[in-house]
Scaffold this motif. Sequence first.
Motif, PDB file in Angstrom:
ATOM      1  N   VAL A 129       0.859  -1.176   0.000  1.00 14.76           N
ATOM      2  CA  VAL A 129       0.000   0.000   0.000  1.00 14.76           C
ATOM      3  C   VAL A 129       0.897   1.228   0.000  1.00 14.76           C
ATOM      4  O   VAL A 129       1.611   1.477   0.977  1.00 14.76           O
ATOM      5  N   LEU A 130       0.859   1.963  -1.080  1.00 20.45           N
ATOM      6  CA  LEU A 130       1.736   3.129  -1.196  1.00 20.45           C
ATOM      7  C   LEU A 130       0.885   4.394  -1.163  1.00 20.45           C
ATOM      8  O   LEU A 130      -0.076   4.523  -1.916  1.00 20.45           O
ATOM      9  N   VAL A 186       5.013   3.833   2.950  1.00 24.77           N
ATOM     10  CA  VAL A 186       4.891   2.566   2.234  1.00 24.77           C
ATOM     11  C   VAL A 186       4.518   1.512   3.272  1.00 24.77           C
ATOM     12  O   VAL A 186       5.198   1.370   4.280  1.00 24.77           O
ATOM     13  N   ARG A 187       3.409   0.805   3.033  1.00 22.81           N
ATOM     14  CA  ARG A 187       2.987  -0.194   4.004  1.00 22.81           C
ATOM     15  C   ARG A 187       2.882  -1.560   3.351  1.00 22.81           C
ATOM     16  O   ARG A 187       2.620  -1.674   2.167  1.00 22.81           O
ATOM     17  N   VAL A 188       3.019  -2.555   4.201  1.00 16.75           N
ATOM     18  CA  VAL A 188       2.775  -3.922   3.763  1.00 16.75           C
ATOM     19  C   VAL A 188       1.563  -4.413   4.546  1.00 16.75           C
ATOM     20  O   VAL A 188       1.494  -4.238   5.763  1.00 16.75           O
ATOM     21  N   VAL A 207       6.885   0.139   6.210  1.00 22.04           N
ATOM     22  CA  VAL A 207       8.239  -0.367   5.982  1.00 22.04           C
ATOM     23  C   VAL A 207       9.142   0.764   5.504  1.00 22.04           C
ATOM     24  O   VAL A 207       8.683   1.746   4.921  1.00 22.04           O
ATOM     25  N   ASN A 208      10.406   0.590   5.788  1.00 22.29           N
ATOM     26  CA  ASN A 208      11.419   1.579   5.424  1.00 22.29           C
ATOM     27  C   ASN A 208      12.437   0.932   4.505  1.00 22.29           C
ATOM     28  O   ASN A 208      12.542  -0.297   4.464  1.00 22.29           O
ATOM     29  N   GLU A 255      12.672  -6.635  -1.062  1.00 23.54           N
ATOM     30  CA  GLU A 255      13.408  -5.678  -0.249  1.00 23.54           C
ATOM     31  C   GLU A 255      13.069  -4.289  -0.740  1.00 23.54           C
ATOM     32  O   GLU A 255      13.156  -4.007  -1.927  1.00 23.54           O
ATOM     33  N   LEU A 256      12.655  -3.435   0.184  1.00 27.19           N
ATOM     34  CA  LEU A 256      12.363  -2.061  -0.196  1.00 27.19           C
ATOM     35  C   LEU A 256      13.673  -1.311  -0.347  1.00 27.19           C
ATOM     36  O   LEU A 256      14.508  -1.282   0.558  1.00 27.19           O
ATOM     37  N   LEU A 257      13.875  -0.748  -1.546  1.00 24.48           N
ATOM     38  CA  LEU A 257      15.127  -0.058  -1.810  1.00 24.48           C
ATOM     39  C   LEU A 257      14.971   1.432  -1.562  1.00 24.48           C
ATOM     40  O   LEU A 257      13.871   1.970  -1.628  1.00 24.48           O
TER      41      LEU A 257
END
Lengths: 149, 668
Positions: free
Chosen positions: B59-60, B65-67, B88-89, B102-104
Motif C-alpha cells: 500500500v503506497l 509505504v505499508r505492507v 516499511v522503510n 526488499e524495499l530499496l
Amino acid sequence: MIPTLAGRLQTRLILFFLIGVPVTLIFALVQTNFIWSWREIQIFVYFLCSILALGLFLDPIYIFIQSTRWDRDWPFAYQFFFSWIEFGIVLFVARSGWLPYLDPDFFQGFRLPIIHFTLVFVPSYLFLLGPLQAIFVRWRFKGGQLGKM
Amino acid sequence: MITFPVRFRVRQIGIDGNAMGQSRILLCEEPGAFLIGKTDEADVPLTGDAVSRRHMSLVLTQTDVRVRDEGSTNGTYVNGTRIDELVVNPGDQISIPGWVLELLAPAASAATTTHVAGVAVDESLVSRLVMTNDDAPPPQRRSFPAMEFDGQDVVSADALRSSGHPVEEVKFAAVGGGLGSFVWVDHLRCYGIQAEDIKAIGTEEVCYQTYKRYCKNSQIPDHERLRSNSLSRPDNIWGFPGYAMREVGKGIGVKGIFQVFGEPTLSESYTPRAGDVFDSLDIEAKRIGWDEMFLKAQVLGLRKTSDGRYAIATKMWGGEATGQARNRYIIADVVHLSTGYPATRFVDDFQDFITNHPDSRAQVANAYEPHDQMYLEAERRGGPVQVVVRGRGIVASRIIQRLFEARKKNPDIRILHSMRSAIGPRDGAVFRKARRLVRNNVEIQPFNWPKSCWGGDLRVEYERASDEDRGIMLGQLGGTTTAERSDWIAIAERGAEEGWYEPIYGNISDLEPLPAEGREPPGVKVTIANNDGNDVALNADYLIDCTGLIADIRRSPFLADLLDTYKLPRNHAYRLKDGKADKGGPTGLRCSNDFEIEGLRNGNGRVYAAGTITTGGPYLAVDSFLGLQYSAIRSVDHLVTERIHRVRNLGPFRSLGGWTKWMVGARP
C-alpha cells in the motif's frame, strides 16, 4: 474472596485491632458521656471479643464449606450473612446468661448491641472489600495473610 | 514523503533458502494498493504452493509505504516478524514463502528510472508497475547482531561499543512491550523506581494492542465483556477500587457492585467491558510516563555481558532511522521477558486443510484470526447458511453469540455445534469434594481456572507440589469451560427449541472442500465420526474452529536463540496415564517461584519472565491480568529481597501513599 485458613484468622485479627477496638472504645465512651470508666466500657469490649472468638472458632468450618465449592472461594454475600449469624449467636448466648463475664440484663434490649455491631461491622466489611488491599498489597495473593510471599 | 517510483528488489528463494534465478526490480510509479498473490488477478503474480491467492498488498501513499497481509495462509513477514500491517522503510525485507522483497532507497538519479522504463514490460501487469531485470550485486549478509552475538554466551560491553552501533545503558529493561511488560513496569514505578531508569521495548506503542486484536478477532468488540474479575485491574497494582466501582464512578450503573457482592452464587460473576479496560490502561500509561520509557523496536537477541549485565540487540521499528542506523544495543542490569504468544499455529487438521486446499480458505477460519467477512457474507446472503462451530468454551460461546446476532439479518443461518462428546449435568470435572457445574454440554467456570488458583489455597498447594503432582492437579482443574452467562444459555436453549442450533457429538475426522457449483456457493464438507462409530457428513458453508491456538515458544527466534545459547530448561506437561504421571512435551520457560529465569543469572544481573511463556511452572493462571500482576509482584519483591538493585520494599505506609497518588492521578 479466596481466603486460606491462616488468612481468615489473620484478617479477622487485623480488622479487630484496626477497626473493631477503636470503634468500640469510641462507642462505649459516647455511651458513658466520655467518662472513662472501665466497668462500663468493658462490656462492649468483651462483647466484641466474644464475637471475634466465635469467628475464629467457626473459621475452619467456613474453610470446609469453601472446599466443597468448585472455585474454593467465599462469596462476599456469604461473609455478610455469616458475620450477622455470629453476632446473633453471641447476642442470644449473652442474653441467656451463659457467659459469666457478660451481664445478661445488659443485652435484653436489642437496640444497643445492634447499633454497636453495625458500627463495627460496616467499616470492617467495607475495608475487606478493597481498602485492605491498598495497605497490604500482597494480601489478595496470599489468601488473606499479611506480609510478603 | 515518499519519492516515486518506489522500488522493491524481488528475489525468489529456493527450498535450500538461497536465492534462485535473477533478482528483479519492481517499480511502483504511483500511489495505490497492489495485491500480491498467486492468482492472475493479482497486480504482482508470484508463483508457489505456499503463496495464497490473495497473499499481501503493498500500500503506497504519499506519506508512507505499508505492507498488509491479506489473510494469507502462511503469513507475511517483515524482517522475520509476522505482521498484519506495517509501515516499511528502505532496507526492510518483506518475505512470503518462496519470495523476498526488499524495499530499496529511492533511485539516486532520474536516469535509472528512464533506462528501466524503456525495457519491455509484461502487458498483463498494471501499467503502474514495472518489473524489470536487476543488475545490482547481491546484498551484503545482514550482520547485526550476528557479528557480536553468534557463538558467544558472554559478550563484553566494550566489544559492543566498538561495533559501531549505538549502545544505551539502563537499569531495568522490559522486553515485549505488551501487557506483561506494562504490568511489570507499573510495579517498578509504584515501588519508587524512576522512569529514566526503565526501558520497555516492543513493536507497538499501545501496550494492549496485541490483546485487543485477539479480542476483536474472537468477536469481543470494546462494548462486550471480558472474562476477568472486578479486582483484576492491570492498571492498578492494588486492585482497588475494582472495575465494578469504576462503572459507578463513570455513571454506568450500580449493577456491577451488586454482582460483585453476590458472585458467583447469588448473581452472575461481574466482568469488565473490554473498552473500559483499555481506557483505564491508557490513563495509567500516561500517569507512569510510559511514553518516556517505551522504545519502539524489535528485539533480536539477548546475551550476558562480562560485567554482570545483559546486552539486548534491538532494531528500531517504524521510525525515521534507516538501514544500519536502526541497530542498537541496550545494556540493562535487570531484564524482564514477556513476549506473549509466539507465532502460533492452528490444530493439525485445520492446518492441513488450508495448506492443501488454498482455494477454500475463505470457508474456514480459526476464531483467533480476523474473519469478520464470514459473518458479513452470511448476513448478506439470502437463503440457508449452515455454519459448523468446532469446540466448546468461552470463545465458542462468543462466536455463537455473534452468529445469533447475525441471524437478525439472515434468519436462515443454522449453527451446528461440533463437540467431542456430550457432557451430562453430573459429568463435570471433580476435584476432592467439589464438582464443576455443567450447562448445555459445556462445563461452567467463571474464569479460566478455579478462583483459588490466583490467590487462595490452590495457589499455595500448586506451588508446593512436585512436577508430577502439578500435572495431576492440572488435569483435574483444567479443561475447556465457559462462563455462566444467562444470555448465552438462553441462546443455546432457544436455538435448540427453534431448530437452528444443533449440537453434534464426535470427532471431526475429515474436512473436504466443496467447490462452488452453478449457483451453489462453495463450502466445506465436514465428516464427524460420532460416538456410535458412524460417520456423519455435513455440508457446511463455513467452519469456525474454536479449539484454540498451539503456542510453542521455540517458534519465536528470539526465545529459540536464548534457549539454545544458554541451554535453558523448560517445563514439561505431566499427564495422568494409567494411574501414574507421564512426562509429556515441553511447555514454557522454566523459572523459579519468583519468576526468575535462573539459568540467566549473571553476577548481580537478573532476568525475570511473565505471561504465557512461563506456562507449566509454579503458577497456573499466568496468562491473565491478575496473573501478570502476581508475576510482577513476585519478581519485584525478589529484587527487594536480593538487595542489589536498590528497590525499596512497598510496606504498608509506602503502599498507602502510592495508592493515594494513583487515586488522585499523580505520578508515582
